[in-house]
Scaffold this motif. Structure first.
Motif, PDB file in Angstrom:
ATOM      1  N   HIS A  47      15.946  27.679  47.211  1.00 20.53           N
ATOM      2  CA  HIS A  47      14.624  27.056  47.352  1.00 20.53           C
ATOM      3  C   HIS A  47      13.555  27.783  46.540  1.00 20.53           C
ATOM      4  CE1 HIS A  47      16.403  24.563  50.441  1.00 20.53           C
ATOM      5  NE2 HIS A  47      16.792  25.652  51.107  1.00 20.53           N
ATOM      6  N   ALA A  48      13.920  28.297  45.367  1.00 25.00           N
ATOM      7  CA  ALA A  48      12.926  28.889  44.473  1.00 25.00           C
ATOM      8  C   ALA A  48      11.939  27.822  44.023  1.00 25.00           C
ATOM      9  CB  ALA A  48      13.610  29.510  43.257  1.00 25.00           C
ATOM     10  N   ASN A  49      10.667  28.191  43.952  1.00 23.96           N
ATOM     11  CA  ASN A  49       9.676  27.242  43.436  1.00 23.96           C
ATOM     12  C   ASN A  49       9.034  27.710  42.129  1.00 23.96           C
ATOM     13  OD1 ASN A  49       7.970  29.226  44.421  1.00 23.96           O
ATOM     14  ND2 ASN A  49       7.058  27.943  46.036  1.00 23.96           N
ATOM     15  N   VAL A  50       9.571  28.793  41.553  1.00 23.57           N
ATOM     16  CA  VAL A  50       9.137  29.261  40.247  1.00 23.57           C
ATOM     17  C   VAL A  50      10.222  30.174  39.685  1.00 23.57           C
ATOM     18  CG1 VAL A  50       7.891  31.275  41.167  1.00 23.57           C
ATOM     19  CG2 VAL A  50       7.250  30.336  38.931  1.00 23.57           C
TER      20      VAL A  50
ATOM     21  N   PRO B 190      12.194  38.664  45.619  1.00 22.46           N
ATOM     22  CA  PRO B 190      12.759  37.484  44.954  1.00 22.46           C
ATOM     23  C   PRO B 190      13.757  36.772  45.864  1.00 22.46           C
ATOM     24  CG  PRO B 190      12.867  39.415  43.508  1.00 22.46           C
ATOM     25  CD  PRO B 190      12.482  39.911  44.864  1.00 22.46           C
ATOM     26  N   VAL B 191      13.739  35.442  45.839  1.00 26.14           N
ATOM     27  CA  VAL B 191      14.726  34.705  46.621  1.00 26.14           C
ATOM     28  C   VAL B 191      16.059  34.659  45.889  1.00 26.14           C
ATOM     29  CG1 VAL B 191      12.980  33.319  47.788  1.00 26.14           C
ATOM     30  CG2 VAL B 191      14.025  32.453  45.662  1.00 26.14           C
TER      31      VAL B 191
ATOM     32  N   ASN C 247      16.478  25.041  28.921  1.00 23.30           N
ATOM     33  CA  ASN C 247      17.387  23.917  28.668  1.00 23.30           C
ATOM     34  C   ASN C 247      18.211  23.572  29.894  1.00 23.30           C
ATOM     35  OD1 ASN C 247      16.649  23.411  25.984  1.00 23.30           O
ATOM     36  ND2 ASN C 247      17.967  25.043  25.213  1.00 23.30           N
ATOM     37  N   GLY C 248      18.605  24.600  30.644  1.00 28.76           N
ATOM     38  CA  GLY C 248      19.347  24.367  31.882  1.00 28.76           C
ATOM     39  C   GLY C 248      18.510  23.642  32.919  1.00 28.76           C
ATOM     40  N   ARG C 249      17.265  24.051  33.062  1.00 30.41           N
ATOM     41  CA  ARG C 249      16.363  23.365  34.000  1.00 30.41           C
ATOM     42  C   ARG C 249      16.220  21.891  33.617  1.00 30.41           C
ATOM     43  NH1 ARG C 249      11.495  24.073  33.639  1.00 30.41           N
ATOM     44  NH2 ARG C 249      11.249  25.387  31.793  1.00 30.41           N
ATOM     45  N   LYS C 250      16.055  21.664  32.310  1.00 29.49           N
ATOM     46  CA  LYS C 250      15.869  20.296  31.826  1.00 29.49           C
ATOM     47  C   LYS C 250      17.111  19.455  32.081  1.00 29.49           C
ATOM     48  CE  LYS C 250      14.521  17.835  27.597  1.00 29.49           C
ATOM     49  NZ  LYS C 250      14.258  17.988  26.143  1.00 29.49           N
ATOM     50  N   ALA C 251      18.289  20.026  31.825  1.00 24.69           N
ATOM     51  CA  ALA C 251      19.540  19.294  32.032  1.00 24.69           C
ATOM     52  C   ALA C 251      19.748  18.942  33.497  1.00 24.69           C
ATOM     53  CB  ALA C 251      20.717  20.129  31.518  1.00 24.69           C
ATOM     54  N   MET C 252      19.294  19.827  34.392  1.00 23.23           N
ATOM     55  CA  MET C 252      19.442  19.596  35.831  1.00 23.23           C
ATOM     56  C   MET C 252      18.373  18.659  36.385  1.00 23.23           C
ATOM     57  SD  MET C 252      20.103  23.575  36.901  1.00 23.23           S
ATOM     58  CE  MET C 252      19.793  23.266  38.651  1.00 23.23           C
ATOM     59  N   GLY C 253      17.323  18.434  35.597  1.00 24.01           N
ATOM     60  CA  GLY C 253      16.198  17.666  36.109  1.00 24.01           C
ATOM     61  C   GLY C 253      15.394  18.440  37.128  1.00 24.01           C
ATOM     62  N   TRP C 254      15.471  19.783  37.048  1.00 27.12           N
ATOM     63  CA  TRP C 254      14.756  20.647  37.996  1.00 27.12           C
ATOM     64  C   TRP C 254      13.410  21.008  37.384  1.00 27.12           C
ATOM     65  CZ3 TRP C 254      16.078  26.394  39.389  1.00 27.12           C
ATOM     66  CH2 TRP C 254      15.422  26.752  40.576  1.00 27.12           C
ATOM     67  N   LYS C 255      12.333  20.523  37.961  1.00 29.60           N
ATOM     68  CA  LYS C 255      11.015  20.647  37.354  1.00 29.60           C
ATOM     69  C   LYS C 255      10.257  21.891  37.814  1.00 29.60           C
ATOM     70  CE  LYS C 255      10.566  15.690  36.554  1.00 29.60           C
ATOM     71  NZ  LYS C 255      10.939  15.833  35.149  1.00 29.60           N
ATOM     72  N   VAL C 256      10.978  22.901  38.233  1.00 27.60           N
ATOM     73  CA  VAL C 256      10.351  24.149  38.641  1.00 27.60           C
ATOM     74  C   VAL C 256       9.697  24.802  37.421  1.00 27.60           C
ATOM     75  CG1 VAL C 256      12.439  25.516  38.262  1.00 27.60           C
ATOM     76  CG2 VAL C 256      10.755  26.309  39.909  1.00 27.60           C
ATOM     77  N   PRO C 257       8.500  25.408  37.552  1.00 25.55           N
ATOM     78  CA  PRO C 257       7.846  26.036  36.403  1.00 25.55           C
ATOM     79  C   PRO C 257       8.559  27.319  35.969  1.00 25.55           C
ATOM     80  CG  PRO C 257       6.564  26.404  38.400  1.00 25.55           C
ATOM     81  CD  PRO C 257       7.647  25.434  38.765  1.00 25.55           C
ATOM     82  N   GLN C 258       8.478  27.612  34.675  1.00 28.51           N
ATOM     83  CA  GLN C 258       9.021  28.852  34.131  1.00 28.51           C
ATOM     84  C   GLN C 258       7.860  29.682  33.594  1.00 28.51           C
ATOM     85  OE1 GLN C 258      12.472  28.381  31.692  1.00 28.51           O
ATOM     86  NE2 GLN C 258      12.323  30.421  30.760  1.00 28.51           N
TER      87      GLN C 258
ATOM     88  N   ARG D   3       8.092  31.615  46.170  1.00 31.35           N
ATOM     89  CA  ARG D   3       9.545  31.747  46.278  1.00 31.35           C
ATOM     90  C   ARG D   3      10.083  31.917  44.854  1.00 31.35           C
ATOM     91  NH1 ARG D   3      11.726  31.196  51.009  1.00 31.35           N
ATOM     92  NH2 ARG D   3      13.795  30.741  50.115  1.00 31.35           N
ATOM     93  N   VAL D   4      10.182  33.180  44.466  1.00 25.70           N
ATOM     94  CA  VAL D   4      10.370  33.533  43.062  1.00 25.70           C
ATOM     95  C   VAL D   4      11.830  33.842  42.758  1.00 25.70           C
ATOM     96  CG1 VAL D   4       9.615  35.050  41.189  1.00 25.70           C
ATOM     97  CG2 VAL D   4       8.046  34.521  43.086  1.00 25.70           C
ATOM     98  N   ALA D   5      12.380  33.152  41.758  1.00 26.63           N
ATOM     99  CA  ALA D   5      13.684  33.516  41.201  1.00 26.63           C
ATOM    100  C   ALA D   5      13.440  34.278  39.906  1.00 26.63           C
ATOM    101  CB  ALA D   5      14.520  32.274  40.921  1.00 26.63           C
TER     102      ALA D   5
END
Length: 393
Positions: free
Chosen positions: A215-218, A191-192, A233-244, A162-164
């Motif tokens: 529901h992206a998982n990457v 892409p989702v 930085n946005g992922r980190k601020a949100m606490g979203w641990k999806v891989p980049q 589920r790719v963003a």
């Protein structure tokens, strides 16, 4: 380094060491500004190779001389620099790191019939703008079409389907977005979520929130270092641990350092990882560290690909025995190189042809992983495979 001794043997076999005027080679890249890390690494790789080549006789006794122009990663400045180099009657030019600059300057070199060897810029359109047989544009960097396909294969293998896709709003991002979507489509994936990130954007939390809601998982990012860091930085601020994951800019210092720890675990396509995995690479890394007084190459791929490009150009010139280094002769020599060059990135056996101006194929890529703010091999098997430098397929 060993390469210089191989070149010395080639020079002697060509009946070298007749003195003559220097052979002028253009260099164009961003040596100041936000892209200077990439441009400087490229320039250092070129200078290192030129010094080695000149130490064993240059081109048939004629030294190689660099004409260097800073494009500041600004297309109009790059255009002016390209015109200056052509006016200086360089036999060829090595350079271009920014895709926007590249799309401006390829026209200049093509019209002037002066070969351009691109060791950094990866935008797929750069070498597709002209029919291959007529094209004077060559590349020793992996084009984004193969990077996208390679990284998509890896993320699907890991079960992330589920790719963003996040792409910056530059020529690089536009071309990369196209390549990423095409690579996903070949795997039956859409892409989702898709987002464009404006240059120098400081906050993309709104777009990341929408990607999470889909529901992206990457996250597959096609963005230059600073914009990719904004995503991290946005992922980190949100606490979203999806891989980049993404293409080679995820190995740049302005991504890794700019993400303040948020880059840890990121995955990207690489041709060269700065580890002494074999004799060639160990010699390259130790010579670079000694010559430029630095223990760490800021952008290793740029340095290694530029180093190899300089040697490939010289090997091609050695195929021209009459000293007539006009653009068409140099182009033909690059397309018909009889010698194998054992480079740092790859073993180059017929790297170019009349119909193919890309020296790097997908099998040469490995997956890089950000660990402790450095890039290493993501897979132990890649590290083992890297003991043997790959050939083009």
């Amino acid at each position: 380094m060993k390469a210089s001794w191989i070149l010395a043997a080639a020079l002697f076999s060509a009946g070298a060491f007749a003195q003559g005027a220097p052979v002028r080679i253009g260099v164009i890249g961003p040596f100041t500004g936000g892209s200077a890390d990439v441009g400087t690494a490229m320039l250092n790789g070129i200078r290192m190779a030129v010094d080695e080549i000149n130490a064993v006789g240059g081109y048939l006794g004629r030294s190689l001389e660099l004409e260097i122009r800073d494009d500041f990663a600004v297309p109009e400045k790059g255009l002016a620099a390209a015109k200056e180099l052509v006016a200086q009657n360089v036999v060829a030019t090595i350079g271009v790191c920014d895709n926007g600059v590249g799309m401006k300057v390829v026209d200049v070199f093509q019209q002037a019939k002066v070969p351009l060897m691109i060791p950094c810029a990866t935008g797929t359109p750069l070498t597709a703008k002209f029919p291959p047989a007529q094209s004077f544009i060559f590349r020793t960097a992996p084009r984004d079409a193969i990077q996208a396909a390679f990284i998509v294969d890896d993320i699907l293998k890991r079960g992330w389907n589920r790719v963003a896709v996040f792409a910056d709003a530059t020529d690089y991002g536009s071309a990369g977005l196209h390549d990423a979507v095409q690579a996903l489509a070949r795997q039956g994936i859409r892409p989702v979520y898709t987002a464009r990130v404006e240059a120098n954007a400081k906050d993309v939390v709104a777009q990341l929130t929408e990607a999470r809601a889909a529901h992206a998982n990457v996250i597959l990012s096609y963005a230059a270092g600073p914009e990719a860091a904004t995503i991290a930085n946005g992922r980190k601020a949100m606490g979203w641990k999806v891989p980049q994951v993404g293409a080679w800019p995820l190995s740049f210092p302005n991504y890794i350092d700019g993400a303040y720890g948020g880059a840890e675990g990121s995955l990207m396509a690489q041709t060269f990882i700065a580890e002494p995995s074999n004799e060639r690479r160990a010699a390259f890394l130790s010579t670079y560290a000694r010559k430029f007084s630095m223990s760490r190459i800021r952008v290793p791929m740029a340095a290694a690909q530029a180093y190899d490009a300089t040697y490939l150009l010289t090997y091609a010139l050695l195929g021209i025995h009459n000293g007539d280094l006009n653009g068409s002769a140099v182009k033909h020599a690059l397309e018909t190189m009889p010698r194998v060059f054992y480079g740092v990135v790859a073993t180059y056996e017929k790297p170019f042809s009349l119909e193919d101006k890309e020296a790097i194929s997908q099998n040469m890529l490995v997956v890089g992983l950000v660990r402790n703010s450095s890039v290493t091999f993501a897979y132990p098997e890649d590290a083992r495979r890297n003991l043997f430098v790959q050939r083009k397929k």
